[in-house]
Write an enzyme that holds these catalytic residues in place. Structure first.
Site: not given
Length: 202
Positions: A73, A158
């Protein structure tokens, strides 16, 4: 050959782990993804930490398949946003996986933040769970700053607005080998290497 499940459908993550294993000379592991095993119900990512989400995903994968599993994650932490979006990075704008909307929302939230206070870091927690119940969780952190406009095509999420510490290029302007060597996910996966090597010796 030992099968190792990387609990993802993201082909780029699969390729990254395979490249790292090759580069480090780890032989005897066949890395497969969720698309290569029988489908199973995947629990939603509801833990408040990267480590919690990674561990939950890896445990689910082992329980469903009987294979040793790695899950990760990861997300972006922004100092000026109190380390958010964090575990909410993939759904920051409200819809999971809308990279463009997530990226634009972060830029909008930082409009008035000066360049010298745009510190950020990519964080990745990776968990390895084996059928015998062994669990290992590691963390990789990649510090940098955020740009005001996206640059580069080689990445996702991002990457186009993140300039790693010591670089002038964004993560999306690095080639795959450079990114593997520096990235948060690369750092976390390399921290798992001793444990992954051990799987081939059992």
């Amino acid at each position: 050959m030992t099968r190792l499940l990387l609990a993802t459908r993201n082909a780029k993550k699969l390729d990254e782990l395979r490249r790292i294993l090759d580069a480090e000379g780890v032989a005897g592991l066949e890395v497969v993804g969720l698309g290569d095993v029988e489908p199973f119900e995947e629990a939603p990512e509801t833990e408040p930490t990267f480590e919690g989400n990674a561990l939950a995903k890896a445990r689910d994968a082992v329980a469903a398949t009987g294979l040793a599993a790695v899950a990760d994650d990861s997300g972006l932490t922004v100092a000026a946003l109190n380390d958010m979006p964090g575990v909410l990075s993939a759904r920051w704008a409200g819809r999971h996986g809308d990279d463009e909307a997530n990226l634009r929302l972060v830029l909008d939230q930082l409009t008035d933040v000066p360049d010298d206070r745009r510190d950020a870091a990519f964080v990745c927690a990776a968990a390895l769970v084996t059928p015998d119940g062994s669990e290992t969780v590691v963390r990789g952190r990649w510090p940098g700053i955020l740009t005001r406009e996206p640059r580069g095509e080689n990445g996702f999420g991002y990457d186009p607005i993140f300039v790693p510490e010591g670089e002038r290029r964004t993560s999306a302007e690095l080639d795959s080998a450079e990114k593997d060597a520096l990235s948060h996910r690369g750092r976390a996966l390399r921290a798992l290497l001793p444990h992954l090597r051990a799987l081939t010796e059992e």
